[in-house]
Design a protein around this motif. Structure first.
Motif, PDB file in Angstrom:
ATOM      1  N   LYS A 270       5.447  11.970  -8.112  1.00  0.00           N
ATOM      2  CA  LYS A 270       6.301  11.241  -7.167  1.00  0.00           C
ATOM      3  C   LYS A 270       5.584  10.045  -6.549  1.00  0.00           C
ATOM      4  O   LYS A 270       6.170   8.957  -6.415  1.00  0.00           O
ATOM      5  N   ILE A 271       4.305  10.206  -6.194  1.00  0.00           N
ATOM      6  CA  ILE A 271       3.606   9.115  -5.506  1.00  0.00           C
ATOM      7  C   ILE A 271       3.283   7.976  -6.464  1.00  0.00           C
ATOM      8  O   ILE A 271       3.320   6.801  -6.095  1.00  0.00           O
ATOM      9  N   TYR A 272       3.015   8.303  -7.727  1.00  0.00           N
ATOM     10  CA  TYR A 272       2.785   7.258  -8.725  1.00  0.00           C
ATOM     11  C   TYR A 272       4.083   6.480  -8.989  1.00  0.00           C
ATOM     12  O   TYR A 272       4.062   5.249  -9.095  1.00  0.00           O
ATOM     13  N   GLU A 273       5.173   7.214  -9.116  1.00  0.00           N
ATOM     14  CA  GLU A 273       6.468   6.572  -9.379  1.00  0.00           C
ATOM     15  C   GLU A 273       6.863   5.655  -8.221  1.00  0.00           C
ATOM     16  O   GLU A 273       7.433   4.575  -8.429  1.00  0.00           O
ATOM     17  N   TYR A 274       6.533   6.072  -7.016  1.00  0.00           N
ATOM     18  CA  TYR A 274       6.786   5.244  -5.835  1.00  0.00           C
ATOM     19  C   TYR A 274       5.992   3.943  -5.938  1.00  0.00           C
ATOM     20  O   TYR A 274       6.517   2.852  -5.675  1.00  0.00           O
TER      21      TYR A 274
ATOM     22  N   ILE B  97       0.849  -1.192   0.000  1.00  0.00           N
ATOM     23  CA  ILE B  97       0.000   0.000   0.000  1.00  0.00           C
ATOM     24  C   ILE B  97       0.884   1.241   0.000  1.00  0.00           C
ATOM     25  O   ILE B  97       1.806   1.345   0.813  1.00  0.00           O
ATOM     26  N   THR B  98       0.618   2.145  -0.932  1.00  0.00           N
ATOM     27  CA  THR B  98       1.344   3.421  -1.002  1.00  0.00           C
ATOM     28  C   THR B  98       0.443   4.515  -0.441  1.00  0.00           C
ATOM     29  O   THR B  98      -0.666   4.736  -0.943  1.00  0.00           O
ATOM     30  N   LEU B  99       0.913   5.189   0.602  1.00  0.00           N
ATOM     31  CA  LEU B  99       0.107   6.170   1.326  1.00  0.00           C
ATOM     32  C   LEU B  99       0.759   7.546   1.249  1.00  0.00           C
ATOM     33  O   LEU B  99       1.956   7.683   1.499  1.00  0.00           O
ATOM     34  N   SER B 100      -0.046   8.549   0.955  1.00  0.00           N
ATOM     35  CA  SER B 100       0.498   9.899   0.778  1.00  0.00           C
ATOM     36  C   SER B 100       1.205  10.402   2.036  1.00  0.00           C
ATOM     37  O   SER B 100       2.236  11.058   1.943  1.00  0.00           O
ATOM     38  N   TYR B 101       0.666  10.100   3.205  1.00  0.00           N
ATOM     39  CA  TYR B 101       1.270  10.659   4.425  1.00  0.00           C
ATOM     40  C   TYR B 101       2.619  10.012   4.729  1.00  0.00           C
ATOM     41  O   TYR B 101       3.453  10.593   5.428  1.00  0.00           O
ATOM     42  N   LYS B 102       2.859   8.816   4.171  1.00  0.00           N
ATOM     43  CA  LYS B 102       4.167   8.180   4.353  1.00  0.00           C
ATOM     44  C   LYS B 102       5.150   8.606   3.271  1.00  0.00           C
ATOM     45  O   LYS B 102       6.333   8.831   3.547  1.00  0.00           O
ATOM     46  N   VAL B 103       4.657   8.715   2.036  1.00  0.00           N
ATOM     47  CA  VAL B 103       5.513   9.119   0.915  1.00  0.00           C
ATOM     48  C   VAL B 103       5.785  10.623   0.958  1.00  0.00           C
ATOM     49  O   VAL B 103       6.751  11.113   0.381  1.00  0.00           O
TER      50      VAL B 103
ATOM     51  N   ILE C  73       4.794   2.535  -8.687  1.00  0.00           N
ATOM     52  CA  ILE C  73       5.334   1.730  -9.800  1.00  0.00           C
ATOM     53  C   ILE C  73       6.536   0.925  -9.323  1.00  0.00           C
ATOM     54  O   ILE C  73       6.656  -0.271  -9.599  1.00  0.00           O
ATOM     55  N   ASN C  74       7.419   1.561  -8.583  1.00  0.00           N
ATOM     56  CA  ASN C  74       8.605   0.875  -8.061  1.00  0.00           C
ATOM     57  C   ASN C  74       8.227  -0.254  -7.115  1.00  0.00           C
ATOM     58  O   ASN C  74       8.871  -1.314  -7.100  1.00  0.00           O
ATOM     59  N   LYS C  75       7.184  -0.039  -6.323  1.00  0.00           N
ATOM     60  CA  LYS C  75       6.711  -1.074  -5.410  1.00  0.00           C
ATOM     61  C   LYS C  75       6.208  -2.294  -6.179  1.00  0.00           C
ATOM     62  O   LYS C  75       6.412  -3.442  -5.767  1.00  0.00           O
ATOM     63  N   ALA C  76       5.517  -2.031  -7.305  1.00  0.00           N
ATOM     64  CA  ALA C  76       4.921  -3.115  -8.092  1.00  0.00           C
ATOM     65  C   ALA C  76       5.975  -3.937  -8.828  1.00  0.00           C
ATOM     66  O   ALA C  76       5.731  -5.093  -9.197  1.00  0.00           O
ATOM     67  N   LYS C  77       7.138  -3.323  -9.103  1.00  0.00           N
ATOM     68  CA  LYS C  77       8.245  -4.013  -9.769  1.00  0.00           C
ATOM     69  C   LYS C  77       7.857  -4.556 -11.145  1.00  0.00           C
ATOM     70  O   LYS C  77       8.305  -5.637 -11.556  1.00  0.00           O
ATOM     71  N   VAL C  78       7.006  -3.818 -11.844  1.00  0.00           N
ATOM     72  CA  VAL C  78       6.654  -4.138 -13.231  1.00  0.00           C
ATOM     73  C   VAL C  78       6.673  -2.845 -14.037  1.00  0.00           C
ATOM     74  O   VAL C  78       6.770  -1.750 -13.471  1.00  0.00           O
ATOM     75  N   LYS C  79       6.569  -2.972 -15.353  1.00  0.00           N
ATOM     76  CA  LYS C  79       6.569  -1.796 -16.211  1.00  0.00           C
ATOM     77  C   LYS C  79       5.240  -1.046 -16.073  1.00  0.00           C
ATOM     78  O   LYS C  79       4.203  -1.673 -15.819  1.00  0.00           O
ATOM     79  N   PRO C  80       5.240   0.278 -16.267  1.00  0.00           N
ATOM     80  CA  PRO C  80       3.995   1.039 -16.167  1.00  0.00           C
ATOM     81  C   PRO C  80       2.862   0.491 -17.045  1.00  0.00           C
ATOM     82  O   PRO C  80       1.711   0.433 -16.610  1.00  0.00           O
ATOM     83  N   ASN C  81       3.195   0.043 -18.273  1.00  0.00           N
ATOM     84  CA  ASN C  81       2.136  -0.445 -19.172  1.00  0.00           C
ATOM     85  C   ASN C  81       1.605  -1.820 -18.771  1.00  0.00           C
ATOM     86  O   ASN C  81       0.671  -2.338 -19.373  1.00  0.00           O
TER      87      ASN C  81
END
Length: 200
Positions: free
Chosen positions: A144-148, A130-136, A150-158
């Motif tokens: 920035k929060i989307y990129e975070y 889970i990516t949370l704004s108050y933590k990021v 994406i990195n968590k998912a460890k897959v390509k954006p598409n």
């Protein structure tokens, strides 16, 4: 091929209504619920707590001053946190998708509300992360929060689907190469997912 599906929380997985909070606080304030609603949904104030630029205690102090609140911090939290109901249709969809895809959450949220959700609802255990704004310390539509996430998912954006009830936020995901879906109802969401060859 889609490998990860990211869900917004508010008004997708759980419904929320800030007017419920405003009506509760009205009983302990010298202002009416409409004014209180405007204060607790003030974009600048919400942005500050949702990115941890102010603490929950500071958030409480600012609200207390603006609405003449006659509650201590703990009593305020009790009134402020409980305004959610589970979207059972999306919850059931999440259960199905978890068996075939990595499922994640990405939310603009403050610590008070997330702690409540975490304690009340077991559905949060469904998510791989889970990516949370108050933590990021960044909130949608900040890239920035989307990129975070994406990195968590460890897959390509598409290879990611992102679902949000606010079109501006799903559109930003699309700008970043993610398959953005604007959530309006679960039936349409299922149709949109199938268009992306998501197996349900």
């Amino acid at each position: 091929m889609i490998k990860a599906i990211i869900f917004d929380l508010g008004n997708v997985v759980v419904y929320f209504d800030q007017m419920i909070t405003a009506r509760k606080l009205e009983k302990y304030s010298n202002r009416d619920s409409n004014y209180i609603f405007e204060v607790i949904t003030d974009k600048n104030l919400v942005s500050l707590i949702e990115t941890s630029k102010i603490t929950p205690e500071e958030f409480y102090k600012r609200i207390k001053e603006r609405i003449g609140l006659k509650l201590d911090y703990n009593a305020f939290v009790e009134k402020f946190e409980n305004m959610f109901t589970l979207n059972h249709d999306v919850y059931n969809l999440l259960i199905k998708l978890k068996n075939k895809y990595k499922v994640y959450a990405l939310s603009n949220v403050n610590k008070i509300h997330f702690d409540y959700l975490h304690n009340k609802y077991k559905f949060l255990d469904i998510f791989h992360d889970i990516t949370l704004s108050y933590k990021v310390k960044a909130r949608k539509p900040d890239k920035k929060i989307y990129e975070y996430a994406i990195n968590k998912a460890k897959v390509k954006p598409n290879e990611i689907v992102y679902i949000d009830d606010i079109k501006e936020f799903s559109d930003m995901a699309t700008e970043l190469g993610i398959n953005g879906i604007n959530y309006t109802n679960t039936e349409k969401l299922i149709q949109d997912l199938r268009k992306l060859n998501v197996s349900i």
